[in-house]
Design an enzyme around this catalytic site. Structure first.
Site, mmCIF file in Angstrom:
data_model
loop_
_atom_site.group_PDB
_atom_site.id
_atom_site.type_symbol
_atom_site.label_atom_id
_atom_site.label_comp_id
_atom_site.label_asym_id
_atom_site.label_seq_id
_atom_site.Cartn_x
_atom_site.Cartn_y
_atom_site.Cartn_z
ATOM 1 N N ASP A 125 48.805 34.800 44.042
ATOM 2 C CA ASP A 125 49.715 34.228 43.062
ATOM 3 C C ASP A 125 50.927 33.663 43.798
ATOM 4 O O ASP A 125 51.088 33.865 45.000
ATOM 5 C CB ASP A 125 50.103 35.252 41.995
ATOM 6 N N ASP A 159 43.065 39.616 36.484
ATOM 7 C CA ASP A 159 43.584 40.603 37.434
ATOM 8 C C ASP A 159 44.572 41.478 36.700
ATOM 9 O O ASP A 159 45.186 41.059 35.713
ATOM 10 C CB ASP A 159 44.280 39.922 38.621
#
Length: 378
Positions: A94, A273
């Site tokens: 990310d 996730d």
């Protein structure tokens, strides 16, 4: 080396999708759950266990944490995160945006980017769309995220719109810098933009249309599961997925409970996730197909049944609930490890079963039955 991440859609059941994402580090069967390896490791779990016992196909790293420690210089010397941590399957990073913007008292947002102070030593840093692309090139993940502002879930419409528009301007800068740079380690990297807009349907539509117009290799949905009611989250997913391209993978960031995941799969999400399986595992909460177990409760003190008699993993057949109760109560590290592995394996089993039922064409009926069981406390 492939020139572009590709997604083969194999089957649908309603809006639920089963597909395959092709990357240079291997294929990913979707829907998929990605264990969170924030600082280059999934807490309390060996990479060997991730591969063999859990069956993880892809794991996640965090740009903010990896940038601060071990740092870009060391990661580049190592040849990227794959080489540094010994993980030979796909990786996703990310952008660090969520972590930076969660430092509410220690960061300042400007058009240029975001200045923040390290949670480790208080040192001052700047993240911009350009240097976040460069950092993620150095980390070397197969899938990287655009830099975005993750606005608070309770933002009013005016703030949410300004934040979304800033995210879009930052995306354009990310795309430009991404195109000016090359992968450092000989494998392709795919850039996923992130849809924002808080809980406002009109903003989510605008953001999804803007992201789709960039012809991305995949799309992420951010800013959900941050305190809004679950029915609002599900509605935002429906709105966004009605617009995002159907031939690209869709990643719902940071979600969530097993029930959240099944509901999102039903609405067309492919990738997930969340820290929940490992964080809750370290606190003694086990997820099972029949409901949740708080292993700290006295009722498990003399329960000599295996943790999961149906599991293919030897550990779950050998260790009893009574033994795990003892380990957690005694604060033994092995207890944290067993619970984390169990929960991750359950999450991977759950999305694997979802895939199987999508391919069979009976996902909605199976999902409805599972939802009823998952919420029970055993």
């Amino acid at each position: 080396m492939i020139n572009r991440l590709t997604f083969d859609l194999k089957a649908t059941s309603g809006d639920a999708r089963a597909g395959i994402i092709h990357t240079d580090h291997g294929d990913i069967e979707t829907p998929i759950f990605m264990p969170v390896g924030t600082a280059g490791t999934v807490k309390a779990v060996h990479q060997f266990e991730l591969r063999k016992d859990i069956g993880a196909q892809i794991i996640l790293g965090n740009t903010y944490h990896l940038y601060l420690r071990p740092g870009c210089d060391l990661l580049r010397q190592a040849g990227g995160l794959h080489q540094f941590n010994g993980w030979d399957r796909p990786l996703l990073t990310d952008s660090g945006g969520f972590q930076v913007f969660s430092l509410a008292e220690n960061r300042k947002i400007k058009e240029e980017g975001c200045t923040f102070r390290s949670h480790i030593d208080g040192s001052k840093h700047l993240f911009t769309p350009e240097n976040v692309m460069e950092i993620q090139r150095i980390i070397g993940a197969d899938i990287i995220m655009a830099f975005d502002e993750c606005a608070p879930g309770d933002s009013d419409h005016r703030y949410a719109q300004r934040s979304m528009e800033l995210t879009h301007r930052w995306l354009d800068r990310c795309i430009k810098r991404f195109g000016e740079t090359e992968p450092l380690y000989g494998h392709h990297q795919a850039l996923f933009p992130i849809v924002q807009g808080c809980q406002y349907e009109d903003l989510r539509k605008i953001s999804a249309e803007y992201i789709a117009s960039k012809d991305p290799e995949g799309c992420a949905i951010g800013g959900l599961a941050v305190g809004e009611p679950t029915d609002v989250m599900y509605r935002m997913i429906e709105v966004v997925n009605s617009i995002l391209p159907k031939d690209r993978p869709r990643y719902l960031m940071g979600v969530g409970t097993p029930q959240n995941i099944l509901e999102a799969i039903e609405r067309g999400v492919d990738m997930f996730d969340c820290v929940m399986p490992t964080r809750n595992g370290r606190n003694g909460l086990l997820f099972t197909a029949e409901g949740t177990i708080n292993i700290k409760n006295k009722k498990w003190e003399s329960c000599f049944e295996p943790i999961n008699p149906m599991s293919a993993a030897e550990a779950d057949r050998v260790y009893t609930l009574a033994y795990l109760h003892h380990l957690i109560r005694a604060e033994e590290i092995l207890g944290l490890q067993i619970c984390s592995i169990h929960n991750l394996r359950f999450y991977l089993w759950l999305v694997g079963e979802a895939r199987r039922h999508i391919l069979a064409g009976d996902f909605p009926a199976w999902k409805n039955g599972m939802i009823q069981k998952l919420g029970r406390r055993l």
